[in-house]
Design an enzyme around this catalytic site. Structure first.
Site, short mmCIF file in Angstrom:
data_model
loop_
_atom_site.label_atom_id
_atom_site.label_comp_id
_atom_site.label_asym_id
_atom_site.label_seq_id
_atom_site.Cartn_x
_atom_site.Cartn_y
_atom_site.Cartn_z
N GLY A 7 -22.86 -25.01 -73.52
CA GLY A 7 -21.59 -24.53 -73.42
C GLY A 7 -20.58 -25.53 -72.96
O GLY A 7 -21.03 -26.44 -72.08
N GLU A 87 -18.40 -16.49 -80.65
CA GLU A 87 -18.09 -17.48 -81.36
C GLU A 87 -17.91 -17.57 -82.72
O GLU A 87 -18.37 -18.48 -83.52
CB GLU A 87 -19.10 -18.83 -80.95
CG GLU A 87 -19.64 -18.67 -79.37
CD GLU A 87 -18.44 -19.10 -78.78
OE1 GLU A 87 -17.44 -20.09 -79.00
OE2 GLU A 87 -18.23 -18.64 -77.47
#
Length: 227
Positions: A7, A87
């Site tokens: 991330g 996402e």
């Protein structure tokens, strides 16, 4: 089986899924850029937000957090389904090597998944591309979505990078430009001057005083005197 995910944006401070281990580190050959549109979290289709994606850069490194999911295929599937929904603007899942600070030459983990985007506006409708810093700052300062505003996304990333001890000049520069836009916007809002009670009384008395034209038509002798 084990799954690792890297991330570099909001996942750093808000992963949102169950993981078994979190490790601070970096990947090589990529730099963080705010070139991706977000239309369902921090922005809307009419006014998209600008969020992080990665751009290939040979000598660059990108600091962030790697999350490990252990426990078998079902647990990995649940984590990946969550991440793919979240996402959704990222059209690529790339496999990268992940490095830790104490050994920057040897990968700590290989095959780490990172969500990236194709840098092409034709094949990737969410790709905004680069823009002047001032233009990006204005867009970030004004975009809002169901999950909050775009500027908080940037400020939280800035804070997260500070907290992990790896501040990034690009993020700081962009955040400061957004603060400048917000400051300029606030100074343009003119606050009406509140009239004091004494001023209101004085103005009321002044407005109640009859003028010569109001008096003279009813008093002919006054007309003769003034002439």
């Amino acid at each position: 089986m084990v799954m690792w995910v890297f991330g570099y944006g909001s996942l750093v401070w808000n992963p949102g899924f169950h993981y078994d281990e979190k490790v601070l580190g970096f990947i090589k050959g990529y730099k963080r850029v705010f070139d991706l549109a977000c239309i369902d979290h921090r922005g809307t289709p009419e006014h998209p937000a600008r969020t992080c994606t990665l751009e290939k850069a040979e000598e660059a490194i990108c600091w962030g957090t790697a999350f490990c999911v252990r426990g078998g295929p079902e647990k990995e599937r649940l984590a990946m389904e969550y991440l793919e929904r979240r996402e959704c603007e990222y059209d690529l899942k790339t496999s990268v090597d992940f490095y830790k600070e104490d050994d920057p030459l040897k990968p700590a983990v290989t095959g780490v998944i990172v969500f990236t985007s194709t840098p092409d506006k034709v094949s990737n409708k969410y790709y905004l591309g680069p823009a002047p810093l001032e233009d990006m700052a204005r867009q970030i300062a004004t975009a809002n979505g169901p999950c909050g505003n775009n500027r908080d996304y940037l400020f939280l990333l800035e804070k997260a990078m500070h907290d992990i001890g790896h501040e990034e000049d690009y993020v700081i520069e962009l955040a400061n430009e957004v603060r400048k836009v917000l400051a300029e916007s606030s100074t343009k809002k003119v606050t009406p001057v509140k009239e004091s009670r004494a001023s209101r009384v004085a103005n009321k008395s002044k407005n109640n005083v009859p003028t010569a034209h109001q008096i003279l038509p009813h008093h002919p002798e006054a007309v003769a005197t003034t002439i």
